[in-house]
Design a protein around this motif. Structure first.
Motif, PDB file in Angstrom:
ATOM      1  N   PHE A 393       0.605  -0.879  -0.266  1.00  0.00           N
ATOM      2  CA  PHE A 393      -0.609   0.188   0.187  1.00  0.00           C
ATOM      3  C   PHE A 393       0.968   1.650   0.383  1.00  0.00           C
ATOM      4  O   PHE A 393       2.077   1.461   0.630  1.00  0.00           O
ATOM      5  CB  PHE A 393      -0.722  -0.228   1.127  1.00  0.00           C
ATOM      6  N   ASP A 394       0.185   2.616  -0.692  1.00  0.00           N
ATOM      7  CA  ASP A 394       0.738   3.855  -0.353  1.00  0.00           C
ATOM      8  C   ASP A 394       0.370   4.535   0.576  1.00  0.00           C
ATOM      9  O   ASP A 394      -1.338   4.364   0.641  1.00  0.00           O
ATOM     10  CB  ASP A 394       1.245   3.901  -2.583  1.00  0.00           C
ATOM     11  N   MET A 395       0.704   5.473   0.864  1.00  0.00           N
ATOM     12  CA  MET A 395       0.510   6.597   1.463  1.00  0.00           C
ATOM     13  C   MET A 395      -0.013   7.895   1.389  1.00  0.00           C
ATOM     14  O   MET A 395      -0.090   8.609   1.682  1.00  0.00           O
ATOM     15  CB  MET A 395       1.425   7.159   2.911  1.00  0.00           C
ATOM     16  N   GLY A 489      -1.868  13.757  -3.056  1.00  0.00           N
ATOM     17  CA  GLY A 489      -2.377  14.580  -1.155  1.00  0.00           C
ATOM     18  C   GLY A 489      -2.464  12.858  -0.998  1.00  0.00           C
ATOM     19  O   GLY A 489      -2.830  11.774  -1.894  1.00  0.00           O
ATOM     20  N   THR A 490      -2.902  12.827   0.515  1.00  0.00           N
ATOM     21  CA  THR A 490      -2.947  11.511   1.298  1.00  0.00           C
ATOM     22  C   THR A 490      -5.135  12.329   2.015  1.00  0.00           C
ATOM     23  O   THR A 490      -4.634  13.302   2.543  1.00  0.00           O
ATOM     24  CB  THR A 490      -2.003  11.882   1.913  1.00  0.00           C
ATOM     25  N   THR A 491      -5.312  11.160   2.051  1.00  0.00           N
ATOM     26  CA  THR A 491      -6.713  11.037   2.967  1.00  0.00           C
ATOM     27  C   THR A 491      -6.307   9.679   4.430  1.00  0.00           C
ATOM     28  O   THR A 491      -5.222   9.281   4.340  1.00  0.00           O
ATOM     29  CB  THR A 491      -7.670  10.699   2.191  1.00  0.00           C
ATOM     30  N   HIS A 492      -7.786  10.481   5.132  1.00  0.00           N
ATOM     31  CA  HIS A 492      -6.919  10.116   6.569  1.00  0.00           C
ATOM     32  C   HIS A 492      -7.511   8.643   6.999  1.00  0.00           C
ATOM     33  O   HIS A 492      -8.323   8.332   7.725  1.00  0.00           O
ATOM     34  CB  HIS A 492      -6.315  11.053   7.241  1.00  0.00           C
ATOM     35  N   GLU A 493      -9.120   8.843   6.220  1.00  0.00           N
ATOM     36  CA  GLU A 493     -10.209   8.003   6.552  1.00  0.00           C
ATOM     37  C   GLU A 493     -10.533   6.065   6.792  1.00  0.00           C
ATOM     38  O   GLU A 493     -10.969   5.955   7.753  1.00  0.00           O
ATOM     39  CB  GLU A 493     -11.392   7.775   4.991  1.00  0.00           C
ATOM     40  N   ASN A 494      -9.067   5.948   6.616  1.00  0.00           N
ATOM     41  CA  ASN A 494      -8.454   4.763   6.426  1.00  0.00           C
ATOM     42  C   ASN A 494      -7.467   5.078   7.969  1.00  0.00           C
ATOM     43  O   ASN A 494      -6.724   3.746   7.557  1.00  0.00           O
ATOM     44  CB  ASN A 494      -8.347   3.839   5.304  1.00  0.00           C
ATOM     45  N   ALA A 495      -7.702   5.793   8.034  1.00  0.00           N
ATOM     46  CA  ALA A 495      -5.859   5.555   8.953  1.00  0.00           C
ATOM     47  C   ALA A 495      -5.777   4.386  10.396  1.00  0.00           C
ATOM     48  O   ALA A 495      -5.040   3.894  10.451  1.00  0.00           O
ATOM     49  CB  ALA A 495      -5.806   7.088   9.309  1.00  0.00           C
ATOM     50  N   GLU A 500      -3.541   0.194  13.762  1.00  0.00           N
ATOM     51  CA  GLU A 500      -3.983  -1.312  13.793  1.00  0.00           C
ATOM     52  C   GLU A 500      -3.000  -2.410  13.215  1.00  0.00           C
ATOM     53  O   GLU A 500      -2.780  -3.039  14.463  1.00  0.00           O
ATOM     54  CB  GLU A 500      -5.693  -1.771  13.637  1.00  0.00           C
ATOM     55  N   CYS A 501      -2.153  -2.509  12.477  1.00  0.00           N
ATOM     56  CA  CYS A 501      -1.586  -3.121  11.541  1.00  0.00           C
ATOM     57  C   CYS A 501       0.332  -2.370  11.862  1.00  0.00           C
ATOM     58  O   CYS A 501       0.850  -3.135  11.305  1.00  0.00           O
ATOM     59  CB  CYS A 501      -1.348  -4.139  10.356  1.00  0.00           C
ATOM     60  N   GLY A 502       0.299  -2.037  12.784  1.00  0.00           N
ATOM     61  CA  GLY A 502       1.544  -1.093  12.958  1.00  0.00           C
ATOM     62  C   GLY A 502       1.982   0.015  12.025  1.00  0.00           C
ATOM     63  O   GLY A 502       3.564  -0.118  12.335  1.00  0.00           O
ATOM     64  N   PHE A 503       1.196   0.094  11.327  1.00  0.00           N
ATOM     65  CA  PHE A 503       1.829   1.811  10.421  1.00  0.00           C
ATOM     66  C   PHE A 503       1.739   3.296  11.141  1.00  0.00           C
ATOM     67  O   PHE A 503       0.122   2.875  11.666  1.00  0.00           O
ATOM     68  CB  PHE A 503       1.988   1.760   9.348  1.00  0.00           C
ATOM     69  N   ASN A 504       2.340   4.109  10.449  1.00  0.00           N
ATOM     70  CA  ASN A 504       1.271   5.857  11.331  1.00  0.00           C
ATOM     71  C   ASN A 504       1.492   6.324  10.068  1.00  0.00           C
ATOM     72  O   ASN A 504       2.636   7.093   9.287  1.00  0.00           O
ATOM     73  CB  ASN A 504       2.210   6.225  12.257  1.00  0.00           C
ATOM     74  N   MET A 505       0.206   6.507   9.895  1.00  0.00           N
ATOM     75  CA  MET A 505       0.259   7.595   8.663  1.00  0.00           C
ATOM     76  C   MET A 505      -0.207   9.444   8.806  1.00  0.00           C
ATOM     77  O   MET A 505      -0.178   9.809   8.555  1.00  0.00           O
ATOM     78  CB  MET A 505      -0.784   7.619   8.041  1.00  0.00           C
ATOM     79  N   GLY A 506       0.913   9.868   9.976  1.00  0.00           N
ATOM     80  CA  GLY A 506       1.304  10.849   9.991  1.00  0.00           C
ATOM     81  C   GLY A 506       0.378  11.928  10.988  1.00  0.00           C
ATOM     82  O   GLY A 506      -1.255  11.014  11.172  1.00  0.00           O
TER      83      GLY A 506
END
Length: 506
Positions: A393-395, A489-495, A500-506
């Motif tokens: 997946f990409d951010m 751009g990045t959205t955060h609806e699925n952050a 939950e699986c260990g990654f941070n989207m900021g």
């Protein structure tokens, strides 16, 4: 001016008491001086203009401007300038309708629909993928277990020849740009994946790139070295080693990066197609390309300049036998900073060809570049038959366009993250699945993976796939193909799913 000043100086030294005859002669000469002066000044102006023009043209041709792209070098830019200014057979961008080309496009379209058929209809899905409602359905997009989807069509099985065909676990809506634009916009604004087709501007590029393999060849040539991924196996795994502490027992993937000309990559890709399809005509074309390349390599090696630095990647020094076994993934990237108006360059060529990815041309790009302030350039990756890009997946949100050939995309919602058997943060291949999707034994070793829910779609020339932020995608190249994508751009609806699986989207 020089003539006028000389004449004036001589006139001032004349004897005021000269005879009337001399005065008459002087008067006659003075009458001729203005016309002589005008002629001389005109000649000087013409010569000066010609000299200036020669200087400007020379500077423009021979690359006096700086190049910001770290993957380009002055020698490559010089060659690109020279070819695209002086070469008589430049790519023809005439988009007028050619009946023969239209017939070939229709044949490819018919072939595509005969080979790749959706497995489920409206009764099963609850909606018609070719006539989706304007408001996304609650269960959209439907998904199935990875074990079911992959068992139906194993990733390494890439060649399908009629009358055989594939049944696709497809649930993504397919919109027509001309008649369903507003509905597609609703799905995009809802951050849901979909496919859109028949954008006239996109189709124009697809006609140029797919119908004539020499179009891109003429533009990118046989002399400029481009960043290209290489592997002895068809599975490509992204990794980053710089500044990373290697995990214990870490084994680097076999793929690496080298420099290769577009002409050689095209030859290698056509070679894979010819072998898979047992196409003798295509094999003959490949042999002609190989002869031409080897003749050019003799000339190039004789003139090789060891001082030229392209980037961190070396040329492919594999033997011809090794190259036949290798797999190659050609890359062509561009940013607005590189695509200067005053520089003929591969980067400018990309932006000129794909104006719908150019945020400066908002009327054409507003659908594909969702957030112009966050655009990240254009990334083109040209694939050969059988090449696979590992699931990841990409951010950022992503629009993926196909301009020739076919690609299979297996997609997963970000809420499936915990089932995807991903390499964790700190690993050189973080965000990528660590298991082989073509190996059921590895599925059994990671039982959670078999529970992950996915769907799939096969894209062909003229298709655009919208992927929201953090959507999983596993890519199988079904033939030689041309793909370019743009992120914005990045959205955060699925952050929360990603966290939950260990990654941070900021």
């Amino acid at each position: 001016m020089l003539q006028r000043r000389t004449a004036a100086s001589k006139s001032s030294t004349r004897n005021d008491t000269s005879s009337s005859g001399k005065r008459s002669a002087n008067t006659s000469r003075r009458r001729k001086q203005p016309s002589d002066s005008i002629a001389l000044r005109a000649a000087i102006f013409v010569v000066s203009f010609l000299v200036a023009t020669v200087i400007i043209v020379a500077n423009h041709l021979f690359g006096t401007n700086d190049v910001d792209d770290a993957s380009s070098n002055n020698s490559d830019l010089f060659r690109f300038n020279l070819r695209n200014k002086l070469k008589p057979n430049l790519p023809n961008r005439d988009d007028s309708i050619d009946p023969a080309a239209e017939e070939r496009a229709k044949q490819r379209e018919d072939r595509y629909h005969s080979l790749f058929r959706p497995k489920f209809d409206q009764h099963h899905l609850g909606y018609d993928i070719y006539n989706c409602p304007s408001t996304p359905p609650d269960n959209y997009p439907m998904a199935w277990k990875t074990s079911e989807v992959l068992s139906n069509w194993m990733p390494h099985d890439v060649t399908t020849i009629a009358p055989a065909y594939r049944e696709i676990y497809q649930s993504l809506c397919v919109f027509d740009y001309n008649t369903q634009y507003d509905a597609a916009l609703n799905y995009r604004n809802a951050e849901l994946p979909f496919v859109i087709r028949n954008d006239p501007n996109v189709m124009s590029v697809a006609r140029r790139w797919e119908d004539d393999t020499e179009y891109l060849h003429n533009a990118l040539g046989d002399d400029i070295q481009f960043r290209t991924e290489r592997s002895p196996i068809n599975e490509f795994m992204w990794y980053r080693l710089r500044g990373q502490r290697m995990p214990r027992e870490y084994v680097k993937p076999p793929n690496d990066e080298i420099n290769m000309t577009y002409g050689e990559w095209l030859e290698r890709a056509l070679e894979k197609d010819a072998k898979a399809l047992q196409d003798e005509e295509l094999s003959a074309k490949v042999n002609e390309m190989k002869k031409r390349r080897m003749q050019l390599e003799i000339v190039t090696n004789d003139k090789h300049d060891d001082s030229i630095e392209n980037d961190d990647h070396s040329r492919d020094e594999s033997t011809e036998e090794e190259k036949l076994k290798n797999w190659y993934y050609f890359r062509l990237t561009a940013s607005l900073r590189q695509a200067r108006e005053d520089h003929p360059s591969p980067e400018k060529f990309v932006y000129d060809e794909l104006p719908f990815f150019d945020p400066r041309k908002s009327s054409m790009s507003q659908f594909y570049i969702v957030d112009p302030h966050e655009e990240r350039g254009i990334n083109c990756r040209f694939g050969m038959r059988g090449v696979i890009s590992a699931n990841h997946f990409d951010m950022s949100r992503n629009f993926i366009l196909i301009f020739g050939g076919e690609r299979r995309y297996i997609l997963g919602h970000p809420n499936q993250c915990k089932y995807m058997a991903l390499h964790p943060i700190g690993h050189p291949s973080l965000r990528h699945s660590k298991i082989d999707w073509n190996n059921p034994l590895e599925w059994d070793e990671n039982p959670e993976f078999k529970q992950a829910l996915v769907n799939e779609v096969v894209l062909h020339a003229g298709d655009a796939l919208y992927l929201p932020t953090a959507y999983f995608h596993y890519i199988v190249n079904l033939s030689l193909n041309y793909q370019c994508n743009a992120r914005s751009g990045t959205t955060h609806e699925n952050a929360k799913h990603i966290r939950e699986c260990g990654f941070n989207m900021g």
